[in-house]
Design a protein around this motif. Structure first.
Motif, PDB file in Angstrom:
ATOM      1  N   ALA A   1      12.657  -5.021   3.722  1.00 60.28           N
ATOM      2  CA  ALA A   1      13.213  -6.176   4.105  1.00 60.28           C
ATOM      3  C   ALA A   1      11.093  -6.374   4.270  1.00 60.28           C
ATOM      4  O   ALA A   1      11.193  -7.530   3.755  1.00 60.28           O
ATOM      5  CB  ALA A   1      13.738  -6.209   5.351  1.00 60.28           C
ATOM      6  N   ILE A   2      10.060  -5.855   4.685  1.00 59.52           N
ATOM      7  CA  ILE A   2       9.626  -6.423   5.035  1.00 59.52           C
ATOM      8  C   ILE A   2       8.584  -6.444   3.541  1.00 59.52           C
ATOM      9  O   ILE A   2       8.147  -7.785   2.995  1.00 59.52           O
ATOM     10  CB  ILE A   2       8.127  -4.949   5.750  1.00 59.52           C
ATOM     11  N   ALA A   3       8.293  -5.757   2.903  1.00 62.84           N
ATOM     12  CA  ALA A   3       8.310  -6.342   1.268  1.00 62.84           C
ATOM     13  C   ALA A   3       8.657  -7.056   1.228  1.00 62.84           C
ATOM     14  O   ALA A   3       8.124  -7.915  -0.459  1.00 62.84           O
ATOM     15  CB  ALA A   3       8.589  -4.833   0.754  1.00 62.84           C
ATOM     16  N   ASN A   4      10.178  -7.496   0.723  1.00 57.71           N
ATOM     17  CA  ASN A   4      10.216  -9.099  -0.182  1.00 57.71           C
ATOM     18  C   ASN A   4      10.200  -9.636   0.996  1.00 57.71           C
ATOM     19  O   ASN A   4       8.834 -11.117  -0.183  1.00 57.71           O
ATOM     20  CB  ASN A   4      12.064  -8.769   0.490  1.00 57.71           C
ATOM     21  N   ILE A   5       9.713 -10.327   1.972  1.00 62.84           N
ATOM     22  CA  ILE A   5       8.581 -11.416   2.536  1.00 62.84           C
ATOM     23  C   ILE A   5       7.680 -11.309   2.219  1.00 62.84           C
ATOM     24  O   ILE A   5       7.179 -12.280   2.097  1.00 62.84           O
ATOM     25  CB  ILE A   5       8.816 -11.284   3.917  1.00 62.84           C
ATOM     26  N   ALA A   6       6.876 -10.492   1.804  1.00 65.24           N
ATOM     27  CA  ALA A   6       5.635 -10.409   1.451  1.00 65.24           C
ATOM     28  C   ALA A   6       5.261  -9.962  -0.614  1.00 65.24           C
ATOM     29  O   ALA A   6       4.201 -10.596  -0.857  1.00 65.24           O
ATOM     30  CB  ALA A   6       5.061  -9.025   0.981  1.00 65.24           C
TER      31      ALA A   6
ATOM     32  N   PHE B   1       4.733   9.324   4.322  1.00 68.28           N
ATOM     33  CA  PHE B   1       5.301   7.494   4.362  1.00 68.28           C
ATOM     34  C   PHE B   1       3.858   7.514   4.704  1.00 68.28           C
ATOM     35  O   PHE B   1       3.328   6.171   4.557  1.00 68.28           O
ATOM     36  CB  PHE B   1       6.185   7.761   5.552  1.00 68.28           C
ATOM     37  N   THR B   2       3.550   7.592   6.066  1.00 68.14           N
ATOM     38  CA  THR B   2       2.307   7.403   6.454  1.00 68.14           C
ATOM     39  C   THR B   2       1.103   6.913   5.885  1.00 68.14           C
ATOM     40  O   THR B   2       1.080   6.196   5.609  1.00 68.14           O
ATOM     41  CB  THR B   2       1.958   8.384   8.068  1.00 68.14           C
ATOM     42  N   ILE B   3       1.306   8.093   4.610  1.00 68.99           N
ATOM     43  CA  ILE B   3      -0.450   8.185   3.619  1.00 68.99           C
ATOM     44  C   ILE B   3       0.002   6.943   3.109  1.00 68.99           C
ATOM     45  O   ILE B   3      -0.987   6.314   2.179  1.00 68.99           O
ATOM     46  CB  ILE B   3      -0.464   9.131   3.377  1.00 68.99           C
ATOM     47  N   ALA B   4       1.330   7.336   2.508  1.00 66.82           N
ATOM     48  CA  ALA B   4       1.402   6.134   1.275  1.00 66.82           C
ATOM     49  C   ALA B   4       1.324   4.823   2.041  1.00 66.82           C
ATOM     50  O   ALA B   4       0.787   4.252   0.943  1.00 66.82           O
ATOM     51  CB  ALA B   4       3.231   6.226   0.780  1.00 66.82           C
ATOM     52  N   SER B   5       1.555   4.548   3.029  1.00 61.44           N
ATOM     53  CA  SER B   5       1.515   3.015   3.937  1.00 61.44           C
ATOM     54  C   SER B   5       0.440   2.800   3.385  1.00 61.44           C
ATOM     55  O   SER B   5      -0.084   1.355   3.337  1.00 61.44           O
ATOM     56  CB  SER B   5       2.113   3.289   5.166  1.00 61.44           C
TER      57      SER B   5
ATOM     58  N   GLY C   1      -2.454   3.700   1.459  1.00 60.26           N
ATOM     59  CA  GLY C   1      -2.314   4.096   0.269  1.00 60.26           C
ATOM     60  C   GLY C   1      -2.060   2.469   0.080  1.00 60.26           C
ATOM     61  O   GLY C   1      -2.628   1.654  -1.138  1.00 60.26           O
ATOM     62  N   CYS C   2      -0.844   1.680   0.260  1.00 58.69           N
ATOM     63  CA  CYS C   2       0.109   0.740   0.475  1.00 58.69           C
ATOM     64  C   CYS C   2      -1.418  -0.648   0.602  1.00 58.69           C
ATOM     65  O   CYS C   2      -1.800  -2.177  -0.309  1.00 58.69           O
ATOM     66  CB  CYS C   2       1.120   0.232   0.488  1.00 58.69           C
ATOM     67  N   ALA C   3      -1.550  -0.853   1.960  1.00 57.07           N
ATOM     68  CA  ALA C   3      -2.803  -1.633   2.421  1.00 57.07           C
ATOM     69  C   ALA C   3      -4.265  -1.951   2.243  1.00 57.07           C
ATOM     70  O   ALA C   3      -4.603  -2.954   1.853  1.00 57.07           O
ATOM     71  CB  ALA C   3      -2.671  -0.759   4.082  1.00 57.07           C
TER      72      ALA C   3
ATOM     73  N   PHE D   1       1.889  -3.259   5.834  1.00 55.21           N
ATOM     74  CA  PHE D   1       1.872  -2.011   5.595  1.00 55.21           C
ATOM     75  C   PHE D   1       1.039  -1.349   6.370  1.00 55.21           C
ATOM     76  O   PHE D   1       1.127   0.089   7.015  1.00 55.21           O
ATOM     77  CB  PHE D   1       1.328  -1.181   4.161  1.00 55.21           C
ATOM     78  N   ALA D   2      -0.309  -1.889   6.948  1.00 55.76           N
ATOM     79  CA  ALA D   2      -0.909  -1.189   7.574  1.00 55.76           C
ATOM     80  C   ALA D   2      -0.441  -0.697   8.864  1.00 55.76           C
ATOM     81  O   ALA D   2      -0.826   0.041  10.096  1.00 55.76           O
ATOM     82  CB  ALA D   2      -1.733  -1.862   7.889  1.00 55.76           C
TER      83      ALA D   2
END
Length: 465
Positions: free
Chosen positions: A43-48, A101-105, A107-109, A183-184
């Motif tokens: 949902a958060i990604a959809n908004i972004a 998941f935390t490390i990948a977040s 990476g997304c940021a 993501f951060a």
């Protein structure tokens, strides 16, 4: 020493029966917070997406893959990771998924291009799969058997609350910062959940059989291609492409079933589907989440295109459904400790179907209250159904097969939501602006079918685990 159990056979009583109350509370906090983070990420990604497309200078069609690759990685690995959890322990899979998941977040940021963001999102999907694949299994070992329904209810309460306020929080972050911050914000919450989980999550019995790596690959490709095919159909891909993805995915599933016909704990848990209570509960879950998928995709178009409401008003109108689900989840959980899931789930889906039918028959110019109380009825029905059904799925599987059952819980949810979204898109293709009304009526039909399957559970007995 941890007890090793044979898959498909009774095991010792759930560890939750001897877990101290304070440790149990903190374990549930770690489980619920992490799963809420993973559930909200789509949902958060959809908004972004619009901001990401502008910042990275890519087209809307390309940026949609930010959502798609996450969902495919998540769904494709649910069953393999659930099976692995039975062998190495659910705690390890859960904490490993949370760490990834935390490390990948992060990476997304820090992503600087669409390819780098997509790689990070795939890793984030794998981490989310580690969380969701064993989430229900872990709760089964955290709570005493007499309170297991209450445990599932509290978990659903946290997730439902996150769904209710998550989009609003995401919009607030975007109002003051850029999309990487969406993501951060996962990073500090992930680190806290890891610290709590290490200290409080119980170690669980492990199965004696080995891990079938080829079977895991077949399961991942099967589920990944089926979900990709359904998504391609929703995005109006060519008939040939959709057919190829679905046919190859189903064929790989059949190969997997034949390969693991004699396996004590098959990756695609056919052994569990031979139990009528499990099979009916899983099928009912797919129907209910298809209704939710139909509703959450079609209603924004209905409010904006048919009722000519603003985006802000649409956000307000969408809130009562998940909010009432969050309120009802623990109530349904407590009731499920005393009453049959078939009865509670059937009543809940009847209410959900009535709510969808009421939304489909809204007057031309409804008042705000007229919309809100109909949405609340949908949330009431779904919330009343969700926790008892989850309890029925998990309690109808042997404790030694909790990983496989937990994987099916998450797979049924995501399959239902994806199917619902695809059917909503099909309704818009067939009926144009009137597609929203058609989709809502179709959702009421799915709820009716689900209620019949739920009531059928009253005719079967739950095998002892």
């Amino acid at each position: 020493m941890l007890q090793r159990v044979k898959a498909g056979t009774p095991a010792s009583p759930p560890i939750g029966d001897g877990l101290p109350t304070e440790r149990r509370i903190w374990a549930v906090v770690a489980i619920s917070a992490a799963v809420a983070m993973a559930s909200l990420d789509t949902a958060i990604a959809n908004i972004a997406l619009p901001s990401i497309a502008t910042d990275l200078n890519v087209s809307p069609a390309d940026v949609v893959w930010v959502v798609n690759v996450y969902q495919i990685a998540l769904v494709a690995t649910l069953l393999p990771l659930g099976a692995l959890g039975e062998i190495v322990g659910y705690k390890r899979i859960y904490l490993g998924g949370l760490l990834l998941f935390t490390i990948a977040s992060l990476g997304c940021a820090c992503a600087w291009s669409l390819p780098s963001l997509l790689i990070a999102r795939v890793l984030q999907g794998l981490g989310a799969s580690g969380l969701m694949s064993v989430n229900s299994a872990l709760i089964r070992f955290v709570y005493p058997s007499r309170m297991i329904g209450r445990g599932y209810g509290y978990n659903a309460l946290v997730v439902g609350t996150a769904f209710t306020f998550g989009p609003t929080i995401a919009s607030g972050i975007l109002a003051f910062g850029t999309w990487p911050w969406l993501f951060a914000v996962n990073i500090p919450f992930g680190l806290v959940a890891i610290a709590i989980g290490i200290r409080t999550l119980p170690r669980t019995p492990r199965a004696e059989h080995g891990f079938d790596f080829l079977g895991a690959a077949l399961a991942a490709m099967c589920l990944g291609l089926v979900i990709l095919g359904v998504g391609s159909a929703a995005h109006r891909a060519t008939t040939g492409a959709v057919a190829a993805e679905l046919v190859v995915g189903i064929a790989l599933g059949l190969v997997l079933i034949r390969r693991q016909a004699d396996h004590p704990a098959p990756m695609l848990p056919i052994d569990l589907f031979r139990r009528p209570m499990f099979a009916l509960s899983a099928a009912t879950a797919v129907c209910s989440f298809a209704v939710q998928g139909i509703g959450f995709v079609s209603l924004p178009f209905y409010f904006e295109d048919i009722l000519h409401r603003t985006q802000v008003e649409t956000g307000f109108f969408m809130t009562p459904w998940p909010l009432v689900v969050a309120i009802m989840a623990p109530i349904g959980g407590r009731l499920s400790d005393r009453h049959p899931a078939g009865l509670l789930g059937g009543i809940g889906l009847v209410i959900l179907g009535i709510g969808m039918a009421l939304l489909a028959t809204l007057p031309a110019s409804p008042s705000i209250l007229n919309i809100v109380w109909r949405m609340a009825i949908c949330g009431l029905g779904f919330g009343f159904f969700q926790t008892p059904n989850l309890r029925a799925i998990m309690s109808s599987a042997p404790s030694g097969r909790s990983g496989g059952a937990s994987g099916i819980v998450a797979t049924a949810r995501l399959t239902g939501q994806t199917t619902g979204a695809a059917l909503a898109a099909l309704c818009f293709t067939l009926a144009g602006h009137n597609g929203a009304t058609m989709a809502l009526a179709l959702g009421a039909g799915f709820a009716a079918v689900g209620s019949v399957m739920s009531f059928l559970r009253l005719t079967v007995q739950t095998p002892k685990s």
